[in-house]
Design an enzyme around this catalytic site. Structure first.
Site, PDB file in Angstrom:
ATOM      1  N   SER A 154       0.834  -1.202   0.000  1.00 28.14           N
ATOM      2  CA  SER A 154       0.000   0.000   0.000  1.00 28.14           C
ATOM      3  C   SER A 154       0.874   1.259   0.000  1.00 28.14           C
ATOM      4  O   SER A 154       1.761   1.399  -0.830  1.00 28.14           O
ATOM      5  CB  SER A 154      -0.963  -0.027   1.190  1.00 28.14           C
ATOM      6  N   HIS A 155       0.637   2.158   0.933  1.00 29.75           N
ATOM      7  CA  HIS A 155       1.343   3.441   0.949  1.00 29.75           C
ATOM      8  C   HIS A 155       2.639   3.390   1.744  1.00 29.75           C
ATOM      9  O   HIS A 155       3.296   4.416   1.933  1.00 29.75           O
ATOM     10  CB  HIS A 155       0.439   4.514   1.552  1.00 29.75           C
ATOM     11  N   LYS A 164      -0.968  -9.816  -0.518  1.00 28.74           N
ATOM     12  CA  LYS A 164      -2.292 -10.077   0.044  1.00 28.74           C
ATOM     13  C   LYS A 164      -3.132 -10.943  -0.897  1.00 28.74           C
ATOM     14  O   LYS A 164      -2.908 -10.969  -2.111  1.00 28.74           O
ATOM     15  CB  LYS A 164      -3.019  -8.782   0.393  1.00 28.74           C
ATOM     16  N   ASP A 312      -2.666   6.361  -3.566  1.00 26.63           N
ATOM     17  CA  ASP A 312      -1.459   5.751  -3.019  1.00 26.63           C
ATOM     18  C   ASP A 312      -0.909   4.726  -4.006  1.00 26.63           C
ATOM     19  O   ASP A 312      -1.391   4.598  -5.131  1.00 26.63           O
ATOM     20  CB  ASP A 312      -1.740   5.144  -1.649  1.00 26.63           C
ATOM     21  N   ASP A 316      -5.620   2.061  -3.928  1.00 24.78           N
ATOM     22  CA  ASP A 316      -6.852   1.739  -3.198  1.00 24.78           C
ATOM     23  C   ASP A 316      -7.254   2.873  -2.258  1.00 24.78           C
ATOM     24  O   ASP A 316      -8.311   2.796  -1.633  1.00 24.78           O
ATOM     25  CB  ASP A 316      -6.729   0.411  -2.448  1.00 24.78           C
ATOM     26  N   GLU A 399     -13.467   3.969   4.979  1.00 24.65           N
ATOM     27  CA  GLU A 399     -12.610   4.024   6.162  1.00 24.65           C
ATOM     28  C   GLU A 399     -12.008   5.411   6.311  1.00 24.65           C
ATOM     29  O   GLU A 399     -11.724   6.087   5.315  1.00 24.65           O
ATOM     30  CB  GLU A 399     -11.462   3.019   6.039  1.00 24.65           C
ATOM     31  N   GLU A 400     -11.704   5.789   7.536  1.00 21.66           N
ATOM     32  CA  GLU A 400     -11.120   7.100   7.798  1.00 21.66           C
ATOM     33  C   GLU A 400      -9.745   7.258   7.168  1.00 21.66           C
ATOM     34  O   GLU A 400      -9.263   8.369   6.973  1.00 21.66           O
ATOM     35  CB  GLU A 400     -11.004   7.341   9.308  1.00 21.66           C
ATOM     36  N   SER A 401      -9.110   6.150   6.815  1.00 22.51           N
ATOM     37  CA  SER A 401      -7.779   6.195   6.217  1.00 22.51           C
ATOM     38  C   SER A 401      -7.828   6.424   4.711  1.00 22.51           C
ATOM     39  O   SER A 401      -6.869   6.146   4.008  1.00 22.51           O
ATOM     40  CB  SER A 401      -7.019   4.903   6.526  1.00 22.51           C
TER      41      SER A 401
END
Length: 554
Positions: A154-155, A164, A312, A316, A399-401
């Site tokens: 991811s980031h 994954k 990112d 995603d 999500e908050e992210s």
């Protein structure tokens, strides 16, 4: 959280990741299976680590891929496996290792077809493109179902790798699946890879089971089903996207050209050192499109565009920059996106609900109540939204992210994993359709529902400390008040599905905090929000930190 002096600046070239060393250590080092730090460990988004730390090496990927092959056989999954990678330096070595195992196991594997920019070599594939491909293939089938592997951290910083598994529902694997794969992979490590099938990479590429698949065309070709591209095209506005050197670098030019969008692609440079990134809050390179430090370059150019956005490395997650407000807090944009989508998607079921993680803003709760839609609050992890997006009982999960996805215009599943591309394009659609950018739309929401102040604090924590934090319980909170207000609810399980949250959430009428360990990095997180201003938020944070510190001290 202490902000590094060089946050928001370009990195010193002397501090960049030494790529030859990183890749060499991937192949040369053997993990110690008796060391928990060197075992295969699936967090919220798969196994992550670094070859320089003995936590992401060739043996990890060989063992994990064989474990996935074994899991498929146990579950009777015999359709194709879609596999893609991002632009991190360890992603391509992991891709090679995984394909060697998949081909030796006779797994029909679909890999990127390549494009002119990659000279025909397998290119980069965003996480949502893998999810979309799985869903598209499985639609209408009851057997011979497809699944997928996404190779990405991811980031995370340039020295990290990630791996994954997405099962047949197209979304992140749930804990039951990842636990099985993790345990099988670690058993293979203990056995010195005895039981791992493997063939030479050149043979694997030529194997009849290895098939080229045009992920770009498949994904881009379906975007009209999800986004009002006509509105964007005819808006007379100016939009921009920065792929941040990630897996979407060859997607965005195709999107702009195919649909004639007024969308400038700011860069298509791929450089695994990510030397073009501004440094994050702690002075590290991190492709976090929700961070004002990492996004400093795009923020500085906000006045050139009506709306600009970034994703990112595996695309995603999304980051939205508006001319009127700069970089949006992810929570703010989620609230805007929800309010807009549920009032501009007549093809969606009136019963479709809103999915949010319990560390996301309570503004979403108030928006949901305002548009009279059911709210489903779940633990951190996008996997909790997968079933709802699959069956249409959730129109949106976020999500908050800065990770979210939503249904297509007719209420069908588009991606059951997070999709930064459609969230970026949605910001353009919102502006084109309503005449107001997402920041202006959020201001209207605060006028109606109040203006919350939200902040997440990250701090370093060892694996042992994270384990203690993840076992926080309501009994450890003896206080009756939080920041001067009566505590109304203490949660260790999510109200939306009863699942354990891996931490603790404490609520009052106008504020809350949640504490939990990160599933992807050696940090812990304290989330807090207040509808009564900065001073009240600071009190909530201070009391939350005191509680966490006492737990970490043992």
């Amino acid at each position: 959280m202490s902000i590094a002096a060089n946050a928001g600046r370009l990195p010193d070239p002397h501090t960049l990741t030494h790529l030859p060393r990183l890749v060499a250590r991937y192949y040369s080092d053997r993990p110690d299976p008796s060391d928990p730090a060197q075992q295969v460990a699936f967090g919220t988004s798969g196994h992550r680590g670094s070859s320089l730390k003995g936590s992401f090496n060739e043996w990890h990927i060989l063992a994990t891929t064989q474990a996935i092959c074994d899991y498929r056989r146990q579950e009777g999954i015999d359709g194709p496996l879609f596999m893609g990678m991002d632009t991190h330096a360890l992603s391509e070595p992991a891709f090679i290792s995984a394909l060697e195992v998949l081909a030796a196991n006779g797994i029909e594997t679909r890999i990127d077809a390549g494009c002119p920019e990659t000279s025909g070599e397998p290119g980069y594939t965003p996480t949502p493109a893998i999810s979309n491909a799985i869903l598209s293939y499985n639609r209408g089938r009851s057997s011979g179902l497809a699944d997928g592997i996404v190779i990405t951290p991811s980031h995370n910083p340039p020295g990290d790798g990630g791996f994954k598994y997405n099962p047949t529902n197209g979304g992140p694997a749930d804990t039951g699946v990842t636990k099985w794969i993790q345990e099988r992979a670690n058993a293979l490590l203990v056995a010195g890879l005895d039981g791992v099938k493997r063939m030479d990479y050149r043979q694997a590429l030529k194997a009849s089971t290895t098939q080229r698949f045009d992920f770009i065309d498949a994904y881009v070709g379906g975007l009209e089903q999800v986004i009002d591209l006509d509105a964007i095209r005819g808006s007379g506005l100016k939009f921009a996207v920065d792929p941040l050197g990630g897996a979407g670098v060859h997607y965005w030019p195709r999107i702009a050209e195919r649909f004639g969008l007024p969308l400038e692609v700011l860069s298509t440079v791929v450089d695994p050192t990510f030397r073009f990134m501004r440094l994050d809050w702690d002075g590290k390179i991190r492709m976090d499109c929700s961070s004002p430090h990492a996004m400093a370059g795009l923020i500085e150019n906000k006045d050139r565009f009506d709306v600009a956005f970034a994703c990112d490395t595996d695309h995603d997650r999304h980051g939205i920059v508006t001319r009127s407000g700069g970089l949006m807090n992810p929570n703010h944009y989620l609230a805007v996106a929800i309010e807009y989508l549920f009032t501009h998607r007549p093809g969606w079921s009136a019963e479709a609900g809103i999915g949010k993680t319990l560390v996301s803003s309570s503004m979403i709760d108030r928006v949901a109540a305002g548009i009279e839609r059911r709210l489903v609050e779940v633990p951190v992890g996008f996997k909790w939204f997968v079933d709802g997006l699959m069956d249409g009982s959730l129109g949106f999960g976020g999500e908050e992210s800065a990770g979210a996805s939503f249904l297509d215009k007719q209420g069908g599943a588009w991606s059951t994993d997070k999709d930064g591309l459609i969230l970026g394009l949605l910001a353009a659609e919102i502006t084109a359709v309503t005449g107001k950018d997402p920041s202006e739309r959020y201001k209207a929401l605060t006028d109606r529902f109040g203006a919350p102040v939200y902040q997440r604090i990250d701090a370093a924590a060892t694996r042992e400390q994270k384990a203690r934090l993840g076992k926080l319980s309501a009994s450890q909170v003896s206080a009756k008040e939080l920041a001067g207000q009566p505590i109304t609810r203490i949660l260790t399980e999510a109200p939306g599905n009863g699942a354990a949250i891996g931490g603790l959430k404490v609520e009052t009428a106008n504020g809350w905090f949640a504490a939990r360990p990160s599933g992807t990095e050696d940090v812990y997180k304290i989330y807090a929000e207040s509808f009564e201003g900065e001073a009240h938020l600071a009190r909530i944070q201070a009391e939350a930190k005191a509680l966490v510190d006492s737990v970490l001290a043992g």
